[in-house]
Design a protein around this motif. Structure first.
Motif, PDB file in Angstrom:
ATOM      1  N   VAL A   8      -0.595   3.063   4.315  1.00 27.71           N
ATOM      2  CA  VAL A   8      -1.325   3.475   3.137  1.00 27.71           C
ATOM      3  C   VAL A   8      -2.547   2.419   3.232  1.00 27.71           C
ATOM      4  N   THR A   9      -3.756   2.886   3.472  1.00 31.60           N
ATOM      5  CA  THR A   9      -5.008   1.963   3.653  1.00 31.60           C
ATOM      6  C   THR A   9      -5.213   1.560   2.332  1.00 31.60           C
ATOM      7  N   LEU A  62      -4.028   0.029  -4.035  1.00 29.93           N
ATOM      8  CA  LEU A  62      -3.681   0.520  -5.463  1.00 29.93           C
ATOM      9  C   LEU A  62      -1.901   0.803  -5.127  1.00 29.93           C
ATOM     10  N   THR A  63      -1.656   1.517  -4.150  1.00 23.40           N
ATOM     11  CA  THR A  63      -0.142   2.144  -4.045  1.00 23.40           C
ATOM     12  C   THR A  63       0.663   0.568  -3.645  1.00 23.40           C
ATOM     13  N   GLY A  64       0.210  -0.315  -3.101  1.00 23.00           N
ATOM     14  CA  GLY A  64       1.021  -1.660  -2.955  1.00 23.00           C
ATOM     15  C   GLY A  64       1.072  -2.064  -4.377  1.00 23.00           C
ATOM     16  N   SER A  65      -0.058  -2.284  -5.036  1.00 22.26           N
ATOM     17  CA  SER A  65       0.001  -2.950  -6.380  1.00 22.26           C
ATOM     18  C   SER A  65       1.066  -1.994  -7.454  1.00 22.26           C
ATOM     19  N   ASN A  75      -3.812  -3.098   3.806  1.00 23.03           N
ATOM     20  CA  ASN A  75      -3.110  -1.743   4.192  1.00 23.03           C
ATOM     21  C   ASN A  75      -1.869  -2.369   4.041  1.00 23.03           C
ATOM     22  N   ILE A  76      -0.866  -1.248   3.727  1.00 21.99           N
ATOM     23  CA  ILE A  76       0.649  -1.708   3.736  1.00 21.99           C
ATOM     24  C   ILE A  76       1.154  -0.698   4.585  1.00 21.99           C
ATOM     25  N   VAL A  77       2.436  -1.103   4.966  1.00 22.58           N
ATOM     26  CA  VAL A  77       3.247  -0.267   5.912  1.00 22.58           C
ATOM     27  C   VAL A  77       4.537   0.055   5.439  1.00 22.58           C
ATOM     28  N   LEU A 106       5.025   7.986  -4.325  1.00 24.34           N
ATOM     29  CA  LEU A 106       4.030   8.484  -5.192  1.00 24.34           C
ATOM     30  C   LEU A 106       4.533   8.620  -6.637  1.00 24.34           C
ATOM     31  N   ARG A 107       5.736   8.991  -6.791  1.00 25.79           N
ATOM     32  CA  ARG A 107       6.434   9.055  -7.980  1.00 25.79           C
ATOM     33  C   ARG A 107       6.587   7.860  -8.742  1.00 25.79           C
TER      34      ARG A 107
END
Length: 123
Positions: A8-9, A62-65, A75-77, A106-107
């Motif tokens: 996820v970038t 934002l996803t990682g945070s 980026n996260i993996v 995502l949830r």
């Protein structure tokens, strides 16, 4: 090691690649740091970021945070945790796991955002 991983970038693009430890390092751009682990359907998954991301002034992910509950940059993996030669290690996910993992993450992010908004509205 066969299977897949999800990157996820910082632009919130979700990319699927064949799993390899070299590709994980390439996609995060440096030393690996596991910052989050979650369980889904009896399997463990690790979320990895660049250990030096803050020093490198990478943009926020934002996803990682959301997963971590604090700022994660770069980026996260997301990889599956399994066993290689009897030792715990990262392994690739099956094609069936990819959409389930994405939906789960995502949830979790939506729950985090909603909880944060509820707390902001209370104060």
């Amino acid at each position: 090691q066969s299977g897949f991983m999800i990157t996820v970038t910082t632009d919130n693009e979700w990319k699927v690649d064949a799993y390899s430890s070299d590709r994980v390092r390439k996609n995060i751009g440096g030393l690996m740091e596991v910052f989050h682990r979650f369980q889904l359907n009896g399997n463990d998954y690790d979320v990895i970021c660049n250990d030096s991301g803050l020093l490198m002034s990478l943009p926020e992910n934002l996803t990682g945070s959301c997963l971590y509950g604090d700022v994660i940059v770069g980026n996260i993996v997301i990889v599956k945790v399994g066993f290689v030669d009897g030792e715990p290690d990262f392994v690739g996910m099956s094609l069936n796991e990819l959409p389930k993992v994405k939906e789960f993450v995502l949830r979790k992010c939506m729950d985090f955002i909603m909880e944060r908004e509820d707390n902001d509205n209370e104060s």
